[in-house]
Motif scaffolding. Structure first.
Motif, PDB file in Angstrom:
ATOM      1  N   VAL A 151       0.936  -1.226   0.127  1.00  0.00           N
ATOM      2  CA  VAL A 151       0.048   0.072   0.042  1.00  0.00           C
ATOM      3  C   VAL A 151       0.893   1.187  -0.053  1.00  0.00           C
ATOM      4  CG1 VAL A 151      -1.684   1.308   1.192  1.00  0.00           C
ATOM      5  CG2 VAL A 151      -2.068  -1.231   1.152  1.00  0.00           C
ATOM      6  N   ALA A 152       2.023   1.062   0.770  1.00  0.00           N
ATOM      7  CA  ALA A 152       2.760   2.275   1.004  1.00  0.00           C
ATOM      8  C   ALA A 152       3.257   2.628  -0.548  1.00  0.00           C
ATOM      9  CB  ALA A 152       3.765   2.233   2.012  1.00  0.00           C
ATOM     10  N   GLU A 153       3.900   1.455  -0.866  1.00  0.00           N
ATOM     11  CA  GLU A 153       4.666   1.660  -1.973  1.00  0.00           C
ATOM     12  C   GLU A 153       3.803   1.989  -3.423  1.00  0.00           C
ATOM     13  OE1 GLU A 153       6.289  -2.295  -3.066  1.00  0.00           O
ATOM     14  OE2 GLU A 153       7.858  -1.974  -1.398  1.00  0.00           O
ATOM     15  N   ALA A 154       2.544   1.860  -3.310  1.00  0.00           N
ATOM     16  CA  ALA A 154       1.761   2.313  -4.329  1.00  0.00           C
ATOM     17  C   ALA A 154       1.264   3.622  -4.195  1.00  0.00           C
ATOM     18  CB  ALA A 154       0.465   1.450  -4.239  1.00  0.00           C
ATOM     19  N   ASP A 155       1.538   4.307  -3.128  1.00  0.00           N
ATOM     20  CA  ASP A 155       1.137   5.743  -2.727  1.00  0.00           C
ATOM     21  C   ASP A 155      -0.266   5.663  -2.620  1.00  0.00           C
ATOM     22  OD1 ASP A 155       1.599   8.274  -2.167  1.00  0.00           O
ATOM     23  OD2 ASP A 155       1.543   8.957  -4.056  1.00  0.00           O
ATOM     24  N   ALA A 156      -0.836   5.033  -1.730  1.00  0.00           N
ATOM     25  CA  ALA A 156      -2.266   4.753  -1.768  1.00  0.00           C
ATOM     26  C   ALA A 156      -2.885   4.594  -0.243  1.00  0.00           C
ATOM     27  CB  ALA A 156      -2.969   3.510  -2.532  1.00  0.00           C
ATOM     28  N   ASP A 157      -4.028   4.684  -0.276  1.00  0.00           N
ATOM     29  CA  ASP A 157      -4.467   4.411   1.283  1.00  0.00           C
ATOM     30  C   ASP A 157      -5.402   3.092   1.349  1.00  0.00           C
ATOM     31  OD1 ASP A 157      -3.962   7.196   2.244  1.00  0.00           O
ATOM     32  OD2 ASP A 157      -5.706   7.739   0.911  1.00  0.00           O
ATOM     33  N   ASP A 176       4.361   4.397   7.862  1.00  0.00           N
ATOM     34  CA  ASP A 176       4.684   5.767   8.164  1.00  0.00           C
ATOM     35  C   ASP A 176       4.165   5.875   9.812  1.00  0.00           C
ATOM     36  OD1 ASP A 176       2.290   6.542   7.701  1.00  0.00           O
ATOM     37  OD2 ASP A 176       2.918   7.893   6.369  1.00  0.00           O
ATOM     38  N   GLY A 177       3.489   5.330  10.305  1.00  0.00           N
ATOM     39  CA  GLY A 177       2.813   5.572  11.515  1.00  0.00           C
ATOM     40  C   GLY A 177       1.471   6.389  11.278  1.00  0.00           C
ATOM     41  N   GLY A 178       1.260   6.794  10.286  1.00  0.00           N
ATOM     42  CA  GLY A 178      -0.152   7.490   9.991  1.00  0.00           C
ATOM     43  C   GLY A 178      -1.314   6.754  10.124  1.00  0.00           C
ATOM     44  N   SER A 179      -2.404   7.209   9.506  1.00  0.00           N
ATOM     45  CA  SER A 179      -3.610   6.456   9.639  1.00  0.00           C
ATOM     46  C   SER A 179      -3.637   5.021   9.209  1.00  0.00           C
ATOM     47  CB  SER A 179      -4.674   7.390   8.981  1.00  0.00           C
ATOM     48  OG  SER A 179      -4.442   7.401   7.807  1.00  0.00           O
ATOM     49  N   ARG A 180      -4.755   4.325   9.435  1.00  0.00           N
ATOM     50  CA  ARG A 180      -4.759   3.102   8.945  1.00  0.00           C
ATOM     51  C   ARG A 180      -4.855   3.027   7.439  1.00  0.00           C
ATOM     52  NH1 ARG A 180      -4.551  -1.308  12.499  1.00  0.00           N
ATOM     53  NH2 ARG A 180      -6.236  -2.165  12.088  1.00  0.00           N
ATOM     54  N   VAL A 181      -4.527   1.951   6.759  1.00  0.00           N
ATOM     55  CA  VAL A 181      -4.538   1.617   5.324  1.00  0.00           C
ATOM     56  C   VAL A 181      -5.177   0.345   5.363  1.00  0.00           C
ATOM     57  CG1 VAL A 181      -2.360   2.934   4.785  1.00  0.00           C
ATOM     58  CG2 VAL A 181      -2.112   0.622   5.182  1.00  0.00           C
ATOM     59  N   HIS A 182      -5.723   0.054   4.008  1.00  0.00           N
ATOM     60  CA  HIS A 182      -6.695  -1.054   3.746  1.00  0.00           C
ATOM     61  C   HIS A 182      -6.172  -1.952   2.355  1.00  0.00           C
ATOM     62  CE1 HIS A 182      -9.559   0.219   6.761  1.00  0.00           C
ATOM     63  NE2 HIS A 182      -8.933   1.696   6.382  1.00  0.00           N
ATOM     64  N   HIS A 183      -6.397  -3.132   2.598  1.00  0.00           N
ATOM     65  CA  HIS A 183      -5.924  -4.129   1.486  1.00  0.00           C
ATOM     66  C   HIS A 183      -7.295  -5.069   1.484  1.00  0.00           C
ATOM     67  CE1 HIS A 183      -4.380  -7.470  -0.872  1.00  0.00           C
ATOM     68  NE2 HIS A 183      -3.502  -6.653  -1.259  1.00  0.00           N
ATOM     69  N   LEU A 184      -7.898  -4.985   0.373  1.00  0.00           N
ATOM     70  CA  LEU A 184      -9.185  -5.699   0.199  1.00  0.00           C
ATOM     71  C   LEU A 184      -8.911  -6.549  -1.094  1.00  0.00           C
ATOM     72  CD1 LEU A 184     -10.335  -2.376   0.594  1.00  0.00           C
ATOM     73  CD2 LEU A 184     -12.020  -3.705   1.001  1.00  0.00           C
ATOM     74  N   ASN A 185      -9.530  -7.723  -0.906  1.00  0.00           N
ATOM     75  CA  ASN A 185      -9.716  -8.607  -2.187  1.00  0.00           C
ATOM     76  C   ASN A 185     -11.357  -8.898  -2.276  1.00  0.00           C
ATOM     77  OD1 ASN A 185     -10.000 -11.025  -3.799  1.00  0.00           O
ATOM     78  ND2 ASN A 185      -7.844 -10.957  -3.909  1.00  0.00           N
ATOM     79  N   SER A 186     -11.748  -8.606  -3.653  1.00  0.00           N
ATOM     80  CA  SER A 186     -13.091  -8.863  -3.883  1.00  0.00           C
ATOM     81  C   SER A 186     -13.805 -10.238  -4.072  1.00  0.00           C
ATOM     82  CB  SER A 186     -13.487  -8.048  -4.990  1.00  0.00           C
ATOM     83  OG  SER A 186     -12.885  -8.796  -6.473  1.00  0.00           O
ATOM     84  N   GLY A 187     -12.876 -11.027  -4.085  1.00  0.00           N
ATOM     85  CA  GLY A 187     -13.145 -12.250  -4.161  1.00  0.00           C
ATOM     86  C   GLY A 187     -13.623 -12.801  -5.770  1.00  0.00           C
TER      87      GLY A 187
END
Length: 188
Positions: A151-157, A176-187
């Motif tokens: 997520v960080a390498e992709a410059d995304a939330d 980076d200690g900032g807010s939460r990030v998300h990884h989702l798989n739609s199935g």
């Protein structure tokens, strides 16, 4: 953030696609619907799936199967765990390549490899397999650190993928200690 509908890996199954689209329509999602790729392969109606999504104007990215059919490579870029699965995959690829028109194959190949959305300030990346490769398998057993790094390498939330046919959502601590990030798989 507006609610989005994400789906992927329809794989030529028009009945399943129509059921998903009916559910999305009934939900009335303000953010719209996005297809995360692999429209074709395995199922009996790949041309009808393409036509349905094309006629609806559904934003769609190119999956590994779409790419393999579109570039006429003879390979879907799929992982086959057994010799039987590999043989079945070859039959599927041959059928799909035979029944689709050149125009359909060209349309698949012209689909973008990813999309970026700004959903009320949330930076969302939509690739098929991963931000690195269209056919990378990001199964639920990946570590939180690995997914947060992507997520960080992709410059995304948030990164939303398909490909592995297993739905899951992981809320992760940002590197980076900032807010939460998300990884989702739609199935699938």
């Amino acid at each position: 953030m507006p609610r989005l509908a994400l789906f992927s890996d329809v794989h030529g199954n028009l009945a399943a696609l129509d059921a998903v689209l009916a559910d999305i329509d009934a939900a009335g999602l303000a953010g719209g619907a996005y297809c995360l790729g692999d429209l074709v392969g395995y199922g009996p109606r790949p041309g009808d799936v393409i036509e349905r999504l094309r006629s609806l104007g559904t934003p769609t990215i190119r999956g590994n199967y779409d790419q393999g059919i579109g570039d006429r490579s003879g390979d879907c870029g799929c992982f086959h765990a057994t010799d039987q699965a590999k043989a079945d995959g070859a039959v599927s690829y041959g059928f799909t390549a035979r029944v689709l028109s050149d125009a359909d194959k060209d349309w698949l190949l012209a689909l973008p490899g990813e999309m970026r959305l700004d959903a009320d300030g949330v930076r969302v990346l939509l690739p098929h397999g991963s931000p690195r490769r269209v056919n990378e398998y990001l199964l639920p057993d990946r570590t939180d650190e690995h997914l947060a790094r992507l997520v960080a390498e992709a410059d995304a939330d948030a990164i939303c993928v398909g490909h592995v046919h297993v739905p899951y959502h992981r809320a992760l601590d940002a590197l980076d200690g900032g807010s939460r990030v998300h990884h989702l798989n739609s199935g699938a």
